[in-house]
Design a protein around this motif. Structure first.
Motif, PDB file in Angstrom:
ATOM      1  N   GLU A 190     -54.988  11.626 -92.581  1.00  0.00           N
ATOM      2  CA  GLU A 190     -56.336  11.719 -92.885  1.00  0.00           C
ATOM      3  C   GLU A 190     -56.757  13.150 -92.430  1.00  0.00           C
ATOM      4  O   GLU A 190     -57.761  13.594 -93.156  1.00  0.00           O
TER       5      GLU A 190
ATOM      6  N   HIS B 132     -51.354   5.441 -86.378  1.00  0.00           N
ATOM      7  CA  HIS B 132     -50.168   6.211 -87.081  1.00  0.00           C
ATOM      8  C   HIS B 132     -49.043   5.685 -86.223  1.00  0.00           C
ATOM      9  O   HIS B 132     -48.922   5.787 -85.071  1.00  0.00           O
TER      10      HIS B 132
ATOM     11  N   CYS C  51     -57.818  11.566 -83.512  1.00  0.00           N
ATOM     12  CA  CYS C  51     -57.262  12.479 -84.617  1.00  0.00           C
ATOM     13  C   CYS C  51     -58.058  12.317 -85.910  1.00  0.00           C
ATOM     14  O   CYS C  51     -58.263  13.287 -86.321  1.00  0.00           O
ATOM     15  N   HIS C  52     -58.790  11.429 -86.273  1.00  0.00           N
ATOM     16  CA  HIS C  52     -59.752  11.352 -87.644  1.00  0.00           C
ATOM     17  C   HIS C  52     -60.807  10.505 -87.246  1.00  0.00           C
ATOM     18  O   HIS C  52     -61.089   9.672 -86.114  1.00  0.00           O
TER      19      HIS C  52
ATOM     20  N   CYS D 176     -51.422  12.841 -88.549  1.00  0.00           N
ATOM     21  CA  CYS D 176     -52.348  12.002 -88.998  1.00  0.00           C
ATOM     22  C   CYS D 176     -52.772  12.587 -90.503  1.00  0.00           C
ATOM     23  O   CYS D 176     -53.158  13.763 -90.497  1.00  0.00           O
TER      24      CYS D 176
HETATM   25 ZN   LIG Z   1     -55.639  10.028 -87.360  1.00  0.00          ZN
END
Ligand SMILES: [Zn+2]
Ligand SMILES: [Zn+2]
Length: 331
Positions: free
Chosen positions: A302, A260, A330-331, A300
């Motif tokens: 997602e 990101h 984060c994801h 993020c």
């Molecule tokens: Zn993420």
């Protein structure tokens, strides 16, 4: 046999299980378990993770640790279990019941640094499967038990949870902190400072390096779309930053985090605000004030989260912030 500690631990990391990390202890649990209690510090403390269910189907893990000096033998572990078992028996008598307890030596080749390990179990009005060990690497004595209803069939789950327990990071110098959906890693010389903020939509962990004024924080907001309401990250950061913002002078730059676009802020803390308050006293005490500021924040889509890592330190350390960002998926 009523107790189940004789079963072999598979050490299987079950798919979908999540990590909780606290004061150097990490554990894998079913996804519906979360941190519900904690106390103490890295030397002596406790943490509790459970499924939040009402009495009948309540199931959870309790871990306690304390730093001990010198060598620990299996006989020491057995002795330490005695008062623990006595307390279980006393609790059972209060309920007009009997407690059954069991313990045995456990060999777990995956952890050669554990010089003494015991498995134990007890059954009274509730039932538990546990482990007690001493670790020569982190110097801690740890007692962990999965406790559930006396009639529950949770041995497989309990053994996998217990087998996944680690009392220190496999990577020297770094410690994993993980709770709810947040997972991050911070250098071991930074200790948790003050109570963390643990809210539904906001998590904040603050750290301090030894007795110095160097601090770090890792923060995560859920429902990023509602937080931002179309604002740019830098505007949002300024509006969130409250009392710190007027004391900061920084240059925003572009960075990346986990695929990101991210905002990187590097600068200094100063200004009347800071010098007139906290810092003047610190200079008097010959504490070098932490005037170097570095932060990275990103959204993020997602996971619909915003994560912010920031540092105030005596010398510039944007690289440390970037490294923590790398270690905060984060994801
Ligand atoms: Zn993420
Ligand atoms: Zn250890």
């Amino acid at each position: 046999m009523i107790l189940t500690t004789a079963q072999t631990n598979t050490g299987v990391r079950r798919k979908g299980w999540k990590t909780t990390g606290w004061q150097g202890i990490t554990v894998q649990t079913p996804p519906d378990w979360s941190l519900v209690g904690y106390g103490g510090d890295a030397k002596s403390g406790n943490v509790r993770v459970d499924n939040g269910a009402a009495t009948g189907s309540a199931l959870g893990l309790e871990v306690r640790w304390s730093q001990v000096k010198g060598k620990i033998t299996d006989a020491d572990l057995e002795r330490r279990l005695e008062p623990f078992f006595k307390a279980v028996a006393k609790g059972a008598r209060k309920q007009k019941g009997l407690a059954k307890t069991e313990t045995r030596v456990l060999t777990d080749d995956r952890f050669p640094e554990r010089d003494a390990v015991r498995a134990f179990g007890w059954r009274a009005d509730r039932k538990a499967v546990g482990r007690l060990w001493h670790c020569t690497e982190c110097g801690r004595l740890c007692i962990a038990q999965v406790v559930g209803s006396a009639g529950g069939d949770f041995t497989g789950t309990a053994n996998d949870v217990l087998a996944s327990l680690e009392c220190h990071s496999s990577e020297a110098g770094w410690r994993t902190w993980a709770l709810y959906d947040l997972l991050t890693q911070v250098p071991t010389d930074y200790a948790l400072k003050g109570p963390p903020q643990l809210m539904n939509i906001y998590l904040q962990l603050n750290f301090q390096r030894g007795q110095s004024l160097d601090t770090l924080s890792v923060e995560q907001w859920s429902v990023a779309n509602v937080q931002l309401r179309g604002a740019y990250l830098d505007e949002w950061y300024r509006s969130k930053n409250g009392v710190l913002e007027p004391t900061l002078r920084y240059e925003p730059g572009e960075a990346a985090a986990h695929g990101h676009p991210a905002l990187e802020l590097i600068g200094r803390r100063g200004g009347l605000h800071y010098w007139a308050g906290q810092a003047a006293g610190q200079v008097m005490k010959l504490h070098r004030p932490a005037t170097h500021f570095a932060a990275v924040l990103w959204e993020c889509p997602e996971s619909n989260k915003i994560t912010l890592v920031q540092s105030l330190s005596r010398s510039p350390q944007p690289d440390l912030v970037r490294e923590i960002v790398e270690r905060t998926p984060c994801h």
